[in-house]
Design a protein around this motif. Structure first.
Motif, PDB file in Angstrom:
ATOM      1  N   THR A  20     -21.582  -0.658  -7.830  1.00 22.08           N
ATOM      2  CA  THR A  20     -20.627   0.439  -7.642  1.00 22.08           C
ATOM      3  C   THR A  20     -19.191  -0.038  -7.842  1.00 22.08           C
ATOM      4  O   THR A  20     -18.251   0.661  -7.476  1.00 22.08           O
ATOM      5  N   TRP A  21     -19.039  -1.216  -8.419  1.00 21.48           N
ATOM      6  CA  TRP A  21     -17.697  -1.777  -8.595  1.00 21.48           C
ATOM      7  C   TRP A  21     -16.766  -0.907  -9.439  1.00 21.48           C
ATOM      8  O   TRP A  21     -15.573  -0.832  -9.118  1.00 21.48           O
ATOM      9  N   PRO A  22     -17.242  -0.228 -10.492  1.00 25.50           N
ATOM     10  CA  PRO A  22     -16.302   0.643 -11.227  1.00 25.50           C
ATOM     11  C   PRO A  22     -15.699   1.723 -10.324  1.00 25.50           C
ATOM     12  O   PRO A  22     -14.493   2.002 -10.391  1.00 25.50           O
ATOM     13  N   GLU A  23     -16.518   2.309  -9.464  1.00 24.21           N
ATOM     14  CA  GLU A  23     -16.014   3.319  -8.533  1.00 24.21           C
ATOM     15  C   GLU A  23     -15.041   2.701  -7.536  1.00 24.21           C
ATOM     16  O   GLU A  23     -13.990   3.272  -7.241  1.00 24.21           O
ATOM     17  N   ILE A  24     -15.387   1.534  -7.015  1.00 24.54           N
ATOM     18  CA  ILE A  24     -14.505   0.845  -6.062  1.00 24.54           C
ATOM     19  C   ILE A  24     -13.174   0.532  -6.723  1.00 24.54           C
ATOM     20  O   ILE A  24     -12.112   0.728  -6.125  1.00 24.54           O
ATOM     21  N   SER A  25     -13.220   0.082  -7.959  1.00 18.07           N
ATOM     22  CA  SER A  25     -11.999  -0.212  -8.700  1.00 18.07           C
ATOM     23  C   SER A  25     -11.135   1.042  -8.837  1.00 18.07           C
ATOM     24  O   SER A  25      -9.940   1.007  -8.544  1.00 18.07           O
ATOM     25  N   ASP A  26     -11.752   2.133  -9.249  1.00 16.00           N
ATOM     26  CA  ASP A  26     -11.013   3.388  -9.421  1.00 16.00           C
ATOM     27  C   ASP A  26     -10.383   3.858  -8.112  1.00 16.00           C
ATOM     28  O   ASP A  26      -9.222   4.229  -8.077  1.00 16.00           O
ATOM     29  N   ARG A  27     -11.156   3.838  -7.060  1.00 13.54           N
ATOM     30  CA  ARG A  27     -10.695   4.401  -5.791  1.00 13.54           C
ATOM     31  C   ARG A  27      -9.756   3.476  -5.011  1.00 13.54           C
ATOM     32  O   ARG A  27      -8.946   3.953  -4.219  1.00 13.54           O
ATOM     33  N   SER A  28      -9.879   2.177  -5.237  1.00 13.23           N
ATOM     34  CA  SER A  28      -9.011   1.241  -4.512  1.00 13.23           C
ATOM     35  C   SER A  28      -7.719   0.953  -5.262  1.00 13.23           C
ATOM     36  O   SER A  28      -6.749   0.477  -4.669  1.00 13.23           O
ATOM     37  N   GLY A  29      -7.738   1.191  -6.582  1.00 12.02           N
ATOM     38  CA  GLY A  29      -6.571   0.863  -7.393  1.00 12.02           C
ATOM     39  C   GLY A  29      -6.545  -0.583  -7.850  1.00 12.02           C
ATOM     40  O   GLY A  29      -5.590  -1.023  -8.489  1.00 12.02           O
ATOM     41  N   VAL A  30      -7.599  -1.329  -7.550  1.00 13.93           N
ATOM     42  CA  VAL A  30      -7.695  -2.731  -7.977  1.00 13.93           C
ATOM     43  C   VAL A  30      -8.351  -2.748  -9.357  1.00 13.93           C
ATOM     44  O   VAL A  30      -9.436  -2.188  -9.524  1.00 13.93           O
ATOM     45  N   PRO A  31      -7.711  -3.342 -10.350  1.00 15.66           N
ATOM     46  CA  PRO A  31      -8.308  -3.381 -11.682  1.00 15.66           C
ATOM     47  C   PRO A  31      -9.724  -3.971 -11.645  1.00 15.66           C
ATOM     48  O   PRO A  31      -9.999  -4.915 -10.896  1.00 15.66           O
ATOM     49  N   TYR A  32     -10.614  -3.396 -12.459  1.00 15.53           N
ATOM     50  CA  TYR A  32     -12.009  -3.817 -12.466  1.00 15.53           C
ATOM     51  C   TYR A  32     -12.146  -5.315 -12.734  1.00 15.53           C
ATOM     52  O   TYR A  32     -12.928  -5.993 -12.074  1.00 15.53           O
ATOM     53  N   GLN A  33     -11.394  -5.832 -13.693  1.00 17.56           N
ATOM     54  CA  GLN A  33     -11.489  -7.267 -14.004  1.00 17.56           C
ATOM     55  C   GLN A  33     -11.094  -8.118 -12.805  1.00 17.56           C
ATOM     56  O   GLN A  33     -11.713  -9.139 -12.537  1.00 17.56           O
ATOM     57  N   GLN A  52      -5.982  -6.289   0.720  1.00 19.49           N
ATOM     58  CA  GLN A  52      -5.730  -5.144   1.592  1.00 19.49           C
ATOM     59  C   GLN A  52      -6.222  -3.847   0.961  1.00 19.49           C
ATOM     60  O   GLN A  52      -6.810  -2.995   1.641  1.00 19.49           O
ATOM     61  N   ALA A  53      -5.994  -3.666  -0.341  1.00 24.16           N
ATOM     62  CA  ALA A  53      -6.459  -2.457  -1.020  1.00 24.16           C
ATOM     63  C   ALA A  53      -7.981  -2.335  -0.941  1.00 24.16           C
ATOM     64  O   ALA A  53      -8.517  -1.242  -0.706  1.00 24.16           O
ATOM     65  N   LEU A  54      -8.670  -3.441  -1.111  1.00 21.34           N
ATOM     66  CA  LEU A  54     -10.134  -3.418  -1.018  1.00 21.34           C
ATOM     67  C   LEU A  54     -10.584  -3.171   0.419  1.00 21.34           C
ATOM     68  O   LEU A  54     -11.510  -2.387   0.657  1.00 21.34           O
ATOM     69  N   LEU A  55      -9.941  -3.811   1.387  1.00 29.93           N
ATOM     70  CA  LEU A  55     -10.275  -3.562   2.791  1.00 29.93           C
ATOM     71  C   LEU A  55     -10.053  -2.097   3.159  1.00 29.93           C
ATOM     72  O   LEU A  55     -10.875  -1.495   3.849  1.00 29.93           O
ATOM     73  N   ASP A  56      -8.938  -1.539   2.701  1.00 31.51           N
ATOM     74  CA  ASP A  56      -8.646  -0.127   2.972  1.00 31.51           C
ATOM     75  C   ASP A  56      -9.719   0.772   2.367  1.00 31.51           C
ATOM     76  O   ASP A  56     -10.153   1.740   2.989  1.00 31.51           O
ATOM     77  N   TYR A  57     -10.153   0.448   1.152  1.00 37.16           N
ATOM     78  CA  TYR A  57     -11.220   1.231   0.514  1.00 37.16           C
ATOM     79  C   TYR A  57     -12.478   1.189   1.371  1.00 37.16           C
ATOM     80  O   TYR A  57     -13.062   2.228   1.692  1.00 37.16           O
ATOM     81  N   PHE A  58     -12.916  -0.010   1.757  1.00 34.79           N
ATOM     82  CA  PHE A  58     -14.153  -0.123   2.527  1.00 34.79           C
ATOM     83  C   PHE A  58     -14.027   0.540   3.895  1.00 34.79           C
ATOM     84  O   PHE A  58     -14.983   1.133   4.384  1.00 34.79           O
ATOM     85  N   ALA A  59     -12.862   0.468   4.509  1.00 34.68           N
ATOM     86  CA  ALA A  59     -12.646   1.103   5.806  1.00 34.68           C
ATOM     87  C   ALA A  59     -12.675   2.623   5.697  1.00 34.68           C
ATOM     88  O   ALA A  59     -13.034   3.311   6.661  1.00 34.68           O
ATOM     89  N   SER A  60     -12.325   3.151   4.531  1.00 34.10           N
ATOM     90  CA  SER A  60     -12.287   4.605   4.345  1.00 34.10           C
ATOM     91  C   SER A  60     -13.657   5.202   4.073  1.00 34.10           C
ATOM     92  O   SER A  60     -13.805   6.413   4.053  1.00 34.10           O
ATOM     93  N   ARG A  61     -14.647   4.354   3.879  1.00 30.61           N
ATOM     94  CA  ARG A  61     -16.007   4.814   3.591  1.00 30.61           C
ATOM     95  C   ARG A  61     -16.799   4.847   4.894  1.00 30.61           C
ATOM     96  O   ARG A  61     -17.219   3.802   5.368  1.00 30.61           O
TER      97      ARG A  61
END
Length: 75
Positions: A20-33, A52-61
């Motif tokens: 699900t990394w493409p979705e995580i990338s899109d929603r977190s704002g962290v480039p896929y690469q 922090q952006a990734l932590l915020d994404y996971f916390a929002s789920r």
């Protein structure tokens, strides 16, 4: 009980959500690469803002947070 390091938390969450990394990338704002380089250990010291952006994404789920809480309560 020692607390898990933030980067370790992100690495664990990325491993748990492989596929699900493409979705995580899109929603977190962290480039896929960047996300894949962190997950694969190529980038060993990412920027705090990226972690922090990734932590915020996971916390929002909610389903992610409840799964993590149930895992912690069983240890």
């Amino acid at each position: 009980m020692p607390q898990e390091k933030l980067l370790d938390t992100v690495m664990r969450k990325l491993d748990e959500t492989r596929g699900t990394w493409p979705e995580i990338s899109d929603r977190s704002g962290v480039p896929y690469q960047t996300l894949t380089k962190i997950a694969c250990g190529i980038v060993r010291d990412p920027r705090v803002s990226t972690v922090q952006a990734l932590l915020d994404y996971f916390a929002s789920r909610p389903e992610q947070a409840s799964a993590a809480n149930s895992t912690r309560s069983t240890h």
